[in-house]
Design a protein around this motif. Structure first.
Motif, PDB file in Angstrom:
ATOM      1  N   PRO A   1     126.296  14.873 -42.443  1.00 59.08           N
ATOM      2  CA  PRO A   1     127.699  15.228 -42.716  1.00 59.08           C
ATOM      3  C   PRO A   1     127.981  16.681 -42.344  1.00 59.08           C
ATOM      4  CG  PRO A   1     126.756  14.002 -44.560  1.00 59.08           C
ATOM      5  CD  PRO A   1     125.619  14.318 -43.639  1.00 59.08           C
ATOM      6  N   PHE A   2     129.175  16.924 -41.784  1.00 52.43           N
ATOM      7  CA  PHE A   2     129.599  18.276 -41.438  1.00 52.43           C
ATOM      8  C   PHE A   2     130.351  18.893 -42.614  1.00 52.43           C
ATOM      9  CE2 PHE A   2     130.330  16.107 -37.098  1.00 52.43           C
ATOM     10  CZ  PHE A   2     128.977  16.164 -36.812  1.00 52.43           C
ATOM     11  N   THR A   3     130.351  20.223 -42.677  1.00 50.76           N
ATOM     12  CA  THR A   3     131.120  20.955 -43.682  1.00 50.76           C
ATOM     13  C   THR A   3     131.917  22.042 -42.983  1.00 50.76           C
ATOM     14  OG1 THR A   3     129.456  20.561 -45.393  1.00 50.76           O
ATOM     15  CG2 THR A   3     131.023  22.338 -45.785  1.00 50.76           C
ATOM     16  N   GLU A   4     133.213  22.125 -43.296  1.00 48.62           N
ATOM     17  CA  GLU A   4     134.045  23.172 -42.707  1.00 48.62           C
ATOM     18  C   GLU A   4     133.430  24.545 -42.952  1.00 48.62           C
ATOM     19  OE1 GLU A   4     138.100  23.263 -43.844  1.00 48.62           O
ATOM     20  OE2 GLU A   4     138.545  21.230 -43.169  1.00 48.62           O
ATOM     21  N   GLY A   5     133.458  25.380 -41.926  1.00 48.53           N
ATOM     22  CA  GLY A   5     132.984  26.750 -42.069  1.00 48.53           C
ATOM     23  C   GLY A   5     131.485  26.916 -42.022  1.00 48.53           C
ATOM     24  N   GLU A   6     130.728  25.838 -41.764  1.00 47.40           N
ATOM     25  CA  GLU A   6     129.272  25.927 -41.741  1.00 47.40           C
ATOM     26  C   GLU A   6     128.718  25.326 -40.457  1.00 47.40           C
ATOM     27  OE1 GLU A   6     127.503  24.171 -45.165  1.00 47.40           O
ATOM     28  OE2 GLU A   6     128.740  25.292 -46.592  1.00 47.40           O
ATOM     29  N   SER A   7     127.646  25.943 -39.960  1.00 45.14           N
ATOM     30  CA  SER A   7     126.908  25.401 -38.818  1.00 45.14           C
ATOM     31  C   SER A   7     125.508  25.040 -39.286  1.00 45.14           C
ATOM     32  CB  SER A   7     126.828  26.420 -37.679  1.00 45.14           C
ATOM     33  OG  SER A   7     128.107  26.642 -37.111  1.00 45.14           O
ATOM     34  N   PRO A   8     125.054  23.821 -39.045  1.00 42.48           N
ATOM     35  CA  PRO A   8     123.735  23.401 -39.525  1.00 42.48           C
ATOM     36  C   PRO A   8     122.618  23.963 -38.657  1.00 42.48           C
ATOM     37  CG  PRO A   8     124.718  21.649 -38.249  1.00 42.48           C
ATOM     38  CD  PRO A   8     125.745  22.750 -38.310  1.00 42.48           C
ATOM     39  N   GLU A   9     121.389  23.830 -39.147  1.00 43.15           N
ATOM     40  CA  GLU A   9     120.210  24.183 -38.369  1.00 43.15           C
ATOM     41  C   GLU A   9     119.651  22.932 -37.707  1.00 43.15           C
ATOM     42  OE1 GLU A   9     117.305  26.171 -40.677  1.00 43.15           O
ATOM     43  OE2 GLU A   9     118.566  27.918 -41.108  1.00 43.15           O
TER      44      GLU A   9
ATOM     45  N   ARG B   1     130.496  25.433 -34.853  1.00 46.95           N
ATOM     46  CA  ARG B   1     129.810  24.391 -34.083  1.00 46.95           C
ATOM     47  C   ARG B   1     128.869  23.584 -34.972  1.00 46.95           C
ATOM     48  NH1 ARG B   1     130.003  27.520 -28.883  1.00 46.95           N
ATOM     49  NH2 ARG B   1     131.412  26.230 -27.639  1.00 46.95           N
ATOM     50  N   VAL B   2     128.863  22.286 -34.715  1.00 48.19           N
ATOM     51  CA  VAL B   2     127.947  21.340 -35.342  1.00 48.19           C
ATOM     52  C   VAL B   2     127.313  20.533 -34.207  1.00 48.19           C
ATOM     53  CG1 VAL B   2     129.245  21.225 -37.501  1.00 48.19           C
ATOM     54  CG2 VAL B   2     129.813  19.662 -35.634  1.00 48.19           C
ATOM     55  N   PHE B   3     126.470  19.572 -34.529  1.00 49.62           N
ATOM     56  CA  PHE B   3     125.846  18.798 -33.455  1.00 49.62           C
ATOM     57  C   PHE B   3     125.593  17.366 -33.899  1.00 49.62           C
ATOM     58  CE2 PHE B   3     122.175  20.074 -35.921  1.00 49.62           C
ATOM     59  CZ  PHE B   3     121.324  18.978 -35.836  1.00 49.62           C
ATOM     60  N   VAL B   4     125.512  16.497 -32.906  1.00 50.05           N
ATOM     61  CA  VAL B   4     125.050  15.121 -33.084  1.00 50.05           C
ATOM     62  C   VAL B   4     123.809  14.954 -32.214  1.00 50.05           C
ATOM     63  CG1 VAL B   4     125.581  12.677 -32.780  1.00 50.05           C
ATOM     64  CG2 VAL B   4     127.366  14.257 -33.551  1.00 50.05           C
TER      65      VAL B   4
END
Length: 418
Positions: free
Chosen positions: A144-152, A197-200
């Motif tokens: 799941p994505f969260t506004e304002g956050e970029s995952p590792e 940015r996020v990623f799949v």
């Protein structure tokens, strides 16, 4: 006397010759017959389109150097030519869909009763086996994505493409509707908002010998023409209707590439990613594109951008689909019917809750009465939080907001302060 000596020696010589003949005959009788030529090994049952298939058979037996041949084999499979004729064994190799005529998907399916035959010229041995050719399946995975956050990006033991830089913020411009008190559209407003940015994760089951390029597309069930009963577009009760609740708006909540963002770069920030291309949709947003996996790569990362707005929203849902293999050999799912994964965007805005002045979560109030309540905000914030006297599902930025720190009165007569 000499004659007597010769007569005594002659029988001894005869006995010696007879003994040697007996030993020779005994040796001939105990020598083992050569073993039947025998092939050792069991090859893999499954092969995959565009993926090298190989197996090294062992062998023993026979009186001479063994020769090998395949019978009832698919056209893509062959024995490897070798100059080492003294070696016992043979390598079988091929690439379904490519070698033997580049038949592509025509090589799919199971071939039964393949035989590897070996012979020394007098005797022969055989090893029967089957091979089932399948698609080299692509799949998608995302947290799941969260506004304002970029995952590792987690560590992986797969062969990965260049890792993208997710820390650099982007920017995206959107147009939103403004509403009158009755929900009719009074105008529009242009907003330029930050993105993260996020990623799949895109996975290819087996390492392909060729480049694999596949098209992708963001999808959502949001429909601005799907209105609550009694309303017609354009209207607030269409844009934020019950049927649209929880659906992400493509081009507003999420994009592949922000309208003002630079192309994603590698972790060092030195080079643009060369395996991703974004394409515009009918509304002029980058929500489509093509991702390319080079030969040998089995795991790649598709960068997307989540738009960070300033109003509270429920969890929003959408999907990402792999729609078409543009080059190479790969399967979109086990049956090549397509690959779709669900995505979600969690809001990062503070949550407002109302309590009585004594901290109670419930209260009873007569019609026309006025009572003071406490509004509590959970979560961090870096700005004043605005309230709206419009319906709760109306985003604060699309009506006439006022500061929550001032007293305000609802239509039922409740007076609230923070």
């Amino acid at each position: 006397m000499g004659a007597d000596f010769h007569s005594r020696i002659h029988p001894v010589r005869q006995l010696a010759v007879l003994a040697l003949l007996s030993l020779g005959l005994a040796a001939c009788k105990t020598e083992k017959d050569p073993d039947q030529p025998t092939i050792l090994g069991v090859p893999p049952v499954f092969a995959y389109l565009g993926v090298e298939y190989s197996y090294n058979f062992g062998a023993y037996g026979g009186e001479d150097i063994l020769d090998y041949s395949l019978t009832n084999a698919p056209s893509w499979l062959a024995l490897e030519d070798t100059s080492n004729k003294a070696r016992q064994g043979i390598i079988m190799r091929g690439v379904p869909g490519l070698t033997g005529g580049s038949r592509g998907e025509a090589d799919l399916g199971k071939t039964e009763g393949i035989n590897l035959v070996t012979t020394d010229g007098r005797m022969a041995g055989a090893q029967p086996f089957d091979i089932d050719v399948k698609y080299n399946v692509m799949s998608l995975d995302a947290e799941p994505f969260t506004e304002g956050e970029s995952p590792e990006i987690p560590a992986s033991n797969r062969e990965q493409c260049t890792l993208p830089d997710l820390e650099t913020e982007g920017e995206h411009s959107v147009t939103i509707n403004l509403y009158n008190d009755d929900g009719s559209v009074s105008g529009t407003r242009e907003l330029t908002l930050p993105t993260r940015r996020v990623f799949v994760k895109v996975t290819l089951d087996q390492p392909s010998v060729t480049r694999v390029a596949v098209a992708f597309e963001l999808l959502s069930d949001y429909d601005a023409s799907s209105c609550d009963v009694g309303f017609s577009p354009p209207h607030q009760n269409c844009d934020h209707s019950a049927s649209n609740a929880g659906d992400a708006i493509l081009g507003t909540d999420i994009v592949g590439l922000g309208s003002n963002s630079s192309m994603p770069r590698d972790e060092t920030g030195e080079s643009e990613l060369d395996y991703i291309d974004y394409e515009l949709d009918e509304q002029g947003f980058y929500t489509r594109g093509v991702i390319t996996l080079e030969p040998g790569i089995t795991e790649c990362y598709l960068p997307l951008e989540v738009v960070e707005d300033s109003f509270a929203e429920p969890v929003e849902s959408l999907r990402l689909a792999l729609t078409e293999v543009r080059s190479g050999l790969a399967g979109l799912g086990s049956g090549n019917g397509g690959v779709v994964t669900n995505l979600s965007i969690q809001d990062n805005e503070p949550v407002l809750s109302l309590e009585t002045v004594n901290g109670g979560g419930r209260d009873t109030l007569n019609v026309g009465a006025v009572r003071e309540y406490v509004a509590r905000l959970s979560g961090d914030r870096d700005r004043d939080i605005l309230r709206s006297s419009a319906t709760p599902k109306t985003p604060p930025h699309v009506s006439n907001p006022s500061s929550l720190s001032s007293d305000w009165k609802t239509e039922t007569g409740l007076r609230m302060t923070n």
